[in-house]
Scaffold this active site. Structure first.
Site: not given
Ligand code: KIV
Length: 283
Positions: A66-67, A105, A135, A137, A200
């Site tokens: 989600d970056s 994510d 994934k 958080e 992280e």
């Molecule tokens: O969203 C993302 O790119 C991430 C990485 C920084 C691990 O969660």
């Protein structure tokens, strides 16, 4: 594109699926790699062309992170990214990816409300996007969501330490140092059924001790060399996004500068009538 792909060295060093490196990397391969002491490689991708390049280069896992809220959409954090946007980007990445394990994510507010909400949305990422794993958080606070998803046989990667979706509570993207809490979170993620966990932005020696305490692989970002694998945001390590410069990013290329240079050369040549030349036209 195909010339670029052919020029790749590809698959240098030992990879997650060892001798069978042409077949797709699986969740059991991640676990086995830890057993063998093979370091796992992960990077982020958000579209077909980038996924194809990373896959050809032999990366073990691709995260549709989600970056993308920051590096693709130009927002200051990832909080506004939606599940539908994640599905859209996952479809593109899946088309470019033959070997790497694609992990997606779960965006902010797609799993926090209830374990059922988390399971339904993880299911959408798999069924509509084609994700191989998801994934999410959070440690202790996300354990029930992880358990609900893992119980439905959707592989889950955890993410503890600096969790970017907590940026408003944390007041910024800061190194996390409370070792007892970090360990408690990582153990909770493992117990809930995650197959791997991202660590992280935590001190390297803390990440090493957490790695030693877990059975599942740890994937570090800003967490030192003691993790079982590493992940970076591809736009950071290639110099495509220059608004943040985290200390943990090694710049492997300056692609952004090369693009600016190439585009200004193109503009100049068009303006001067040098492009297109005779060989770029048809008789
Ligand atoms: O969203 C993302 O790119 C991430 C990485 C920084 C691990 O969660």
């Amino acid at each position: 594109m195909s010339a670029i792909i052919k020029a790749s060295n590809g698959h240098a060093g030992s990879s997650a699926n060892g001798a069978n490196e042409k077949r797709p990397v699986t969740v059991p391969d991640f676990l086995a790699a830890r057993g063998r002491g093979t370091r796992l490689t992960m990077l982020t991708a958000y579209d077909y062309s980038m996924a194809r390049l990373l896959d050809t280069a032999g990366v073990d896992g691709i995260l549709v992170g989600d970056s993308l809220g920051m590096v693709v959409q130009g927002q200051t954090d990832s909080l506004a990214v939606t599940l539908d946007e994640m599905i859209y980007h996952t479809r593109m990445v899946m088309r470019g990816c033959r070997r790497a394990l694609v992990v997606v994510d779960m965006p902010f507010m797609s799993f926090q409300i209830s374990p059922q909400q988390a399971l339904e949305n993880a299911g959408r990422l798999v069924k509509e996007g084609g994700a191989r794993a998801v994934k999410l958080e959070g440690g202790v606070r996300s354990a029930e969501a992880i358990q609900a998803i893992a119980t439905a046989d959707i592989p889950v990667m955890g993410h503890v330490g600096l969790t970017p979706q907590s940026v408003r509570r944390l007041g910024g993207f800061r190194v996390q140092r409370d070792e007892a809490k970090l360990l408690e979170d990582a153990l909770a993620v493992e117990k809930a059924g995650a197959f791997a966990v991202v660590l992280e932005c935590l001190p390297s020696e803390v990440a090493q001790r957490i790695t030693d305490a877990l059975k599942i692989p740890t994937i570090g970002i800003g967490a030192g060399a003691g993790c079982d694998g590493q992940i970076l945001v591809t736009y950071d390590m290639l110099g495509l996004y220059d608004e943040l410069h985290p200390r943990f990013v090694k710049q492997y290329a300056e692609v952004g500068q090369q693009i600016v240079q190439a585009v200004s050369e193109y503009c100049q040549e068009v303006r001067e009538g040098k492009f297109p030349a005779a060989e770029h036209g048809f008789r």
